[in-house]
Design an enzyme around this catalytic site. Structure first.
Site, PDB file in Angstrom:
ATOM      1  N   ASN A  59     -13.414  -4.578   3.096  1.00  0.00           N
ATOM      2  CA  ASN A  59     -14.233  -4.399   1.398  1.00  0.00           C
ATOM      3  C   ASN A  59     -14.081  -5.891   1.049  1.00  0.00           C
ATOM      4  OD1 ASN A  59     -12.069  -3.401   0.663  1.00  0.00           O
ATOM      5  ND2 ASN A  59     -12.159  -1.511  -0.252  1.00  0.00           N
TER       6      ASN A  59
ATOM      7  N   ARG B  81     -17.666  -7.063  -3.663  1.00  0.00           N
ATOM      8  CA  ARG B  81     -18.271  -5.862  -2.494  1.00  0.00           C
ATOM      9  C   ARG B  81     -19.534  -5.605  -1.878  1.00  0.00           C
ATOM     10  NH1 ARG B  81     -12.636  -2.479  -4.425  1.00  0.00           N
ATOM     11  NH2 ARG B  81     -10.985  -3.892  -2.984  1.00  0.00           N
TER      12      ARG B  81
ATOM     13  N   TYR C 251       0.952  -1.461   0.105  1.00  0.00           N
ATOM     14  CA  TYR C 251      -0.021  -0.269   0.185  1.00  0.00           C
ATOM     15  C   TYR C 251       0.784   1.625   0.103  1.00  0.00           C
ATOM     16  CZ  TYR C 251      -4.454  -2.405   0.435  1.00  0.00           C
ATOM     17  OH  TYR C 251      -5.844  -3.485   0.648  1.00  0.00           O
TER      18      TYR C 251
ATOM     19  N   THR D  59     -15.182   0.132  -4.758  1.00  0.00           N
ATOM     20  CA  THR D  59     -14.094   0.322  -3.784  1.00  0.00           C
ATOM     21  C   THR D  59     -14.453   0.055  -2.570  1.00  0.00           C
ATOM     22  OG1 THR D  59     -12.161   1.077  -4.749  1.00  0.00           O
ATOM     23  CG2 THR D  59     -11.900   1.303  -2.452  1.00  0.00           C
TER      24      THR D  59
ATOM     25  N   PHE E 223      -6.416   7.168   6.040  1.00  0.00           N
ATOM     26  CA  PHE E 223      -6.933   6.013   6.392  1.00  0.00           C
ATOM     27  C   PHE E 223      -5.238   4.967   6.646  1.00  0.00           C
ATOM     28  CE2 PHE E 223      -8.288   6.635   1.888  1.00  0.00           C
ATOM     29  CZ  PHE E 223      -6.844   5.476   1.524  1.00  0.00           C
TER      30      PHE E 223
ATOM     31  N   GLU F 146       2.679  -6.301  -7.518  1.00  0.00           N
ATOM     32  CA  GLU F 146       1.896  -7.249  -6.343  1.00  0.00           C
ATOM     33  C   GLU F 146       2.120  -8.799  -6.473  1.00  0.00           C
ATOM     34  OE1 GLU F 146      -1.406  -4.024  -5.604  1.00  0.00           O
ATOM     35  OE2 GLU F 146      -2.112  -6.196  -6.242  1.00  0.00           O
TER      36      GLU F 146
ATOM     37  N   ARG G 107     -11.435  -7.055 -11.876  1.00  0.00           N
ATOM     38  CA  ARG G 107     -11.605  -5.475 -10.923  1.00  0.00           C
ATOM     39  C   ARG G 107     -13.231  -5.603 -11.378  1.00  0.00           C
ATOM     40  NH1 ARG G 107      -8.757  -2.743  -7.424  1.00  0.00           N
ATOM     41  NH2 ARG G 107     -10.067  -1.246  -7.812  1.00  0.00           N
TER      42      ARG G 107
HETATM   43  P1  IDP Z   1      -8.753  -0.554  -4.378  1.00  0.00           P
HETATM   44  O1  IDP Z   1      -8.842  -1.700  -3.180  1.00  0.00           O
HETATM   45  O2  IDP Z   1     -10.373  -1.010  -4.430  1.00  0.00           O
HETATM   46  O3  IDP Z   1      -7.597  -0.889  -5.172  1.00  0.00           O
HETATM   47  P2  IDP Z   1      -7.520   1.726  -3.685  1.00  0.00           P
HETATM   48  O4  IDP Z   1      -8.095   3.147  -3.480  1.00  0.00           O
HETATM   49  O5  IDP Z   1      -6.514   1.183  -3.482  1.00  0.00           O
HETATM   50  O6  IDP Z   1      -8.942   0.478  -3.841  1.00  0.00           O
HETATM   51  O7  IDP Z   1      -7.821   1.368  -1.407  1.00  0.00           O
HETATM   52  C1  IDP Z   1      -6.506   0.362  -0.828  1.00  0.00           C
HETATM   53  C2  IDP Z   1      -7.992   0.762   0.081  1.00  0.00           C
HETATM   54  O8  IDP Z   1      -8.038   1.052   1.399  1.00  0.00           O
HETATM   55  C3  IDP Z   1      -9.855  -0.012  -0.182  1.00  0.00           C
HETATM   56  O9  IDP Z   1     -10.392  -1.420  -1.131  1.00  0.00           O
HETATM   57  C4  IDP Z   1      -9.954   0.411   1.099  1.00  0.00           C
HETATM   58  O10 IDP Z   1     -10.003  -1.126   1.493  1.00  0.00           O
HETATM   59  C5  IDP Z   1      -8.990   0.984   2.148  1.00  0.00           C
HETATM   60  N1  IDP Z   1      -9.383   2.410   1.778  1.00  0.00           N
HETATM   61  C6  IDP Z   1      -9.825   2.687   0.755  1.00  0.00           C
HETATM   62  N2  IDP Z   1     -10.171   4.280   0.404  1.00  0.00           N
HETATM   63  C7  IDP Z   1     -10.765   3.812   1.974  1.00  0.00           C
HETATM   64  C8  IDP Z   1     -10.944   5.147   2.981  1.00  0.00           C
HETATM   65  O11 IDP Z   1     -11.811   6.418   2.743  1.00  0.00           O
HETATM   66  N3  IDP Z   1     -11.530   4.879   4.081  1.00  0.00           N
HETATM   67  C9  IDP Z   1     -11.078   3.688   4.770  1.00  0.00           C
HETATM   68  N4  IDP Z   1     -10.521   3.155   4.175  1.00  0.00           N
HETATM   69  C10 IDP Z   1     -10.677   3.368   2.281  1.00  0.00           C
END
Ligand code: IDP
Length: 148
Positions: free
Chosen positions: A110, A100, A47, A89, A55, A124, A83
């Site tokens: 999620n 999801r 990450y 997300t 977050f 990854e 995806r």
């Molecule tokens: P993705 O998992 O769909 O690729 P990303 O934007 O890469 O989405 O974010 C990674 C992970 O970070 C998300 O799957 C979620 O678990 C967490 N996340 C993303 N945005 C938020 C937020 O606004 N609040 C809390 N957790 C978040």
């Protein structure tokens, strides 16, 4: 190939089987699978692009809170199709029928990760799996899933 991981909340909620089933029944080929407790170092690399987000600390705590099930899936257009199978997300935006959208409510829980581009998927997979953990095998129904 793409990386998929059932996050600790998905494992806790015993959703691993149903998630694997969606990829299998779609026709994708499983080439890597393991359960592990992701280290902070692994998660920090995974990450890295989010490390300035508010977050981020809670995301790492969540992902480190219990075992995850990491998988590598292979098939035509698998990164994009995965995806779509996984959904938005934010589960509030994820369509019913997506993983999801069917199994989660809140963005912070999620249940699943999936690589978001071909380049990211390569990085990854290299981060989560050794080469020796990836299987090369022929699916006997290949000709039925794809044009011969
Ligand atoms: P993705 O998992 O769909 O690729 P990303 O934007 O890469 O989405 O974010 C990674 C992970 O970070 C998300 O799957 C979620 O678990 C967490 N996340 C993303 N945005 C938020 C937020 O606004 N609040 C809390 N957790 C978040």
């Amino acid at each position: 190939v793409t990386l998929v991981a059932v996050k600790p909340d998905g494992v806790q909620r015993r959703l691993v089987g149903q998630i694997i089933q969606r990829f299998e029944t779609r026709g994708f080929k499983l080439v890597g699978l393991k359960m592990l407790q992701a280290s902070e170092d692994l998660l920090a690399q995974h990450y890295a692009s989010l490390n300035r987000k508010p977050f981020y600390p809670s995301l790492l705590r969540y992902m480190n809170s219990g075992p995850v099930v990491a998988m590598v899936w292979e098939g035509h257009n698998v990164v994009k199709s995965t995806r779509m199978l996984v959904g938005d997300t934010n589960p509030a935006e994820a369509k019913p029928g997506t993983i999801r959208g069917d199994f989660s409510i809140h963005i912070s829980r999620n249940i699943i990760h999936a690589s978001d581009s071909v380049e990211v998927a390569q990085a990854e997979i290299a981060l989560w799996f050794r080469r020796s953990e990836l299987m090369e095998w022929e699916c006997c129904d290949h000709g039925s899933v794809y044009q011969l």
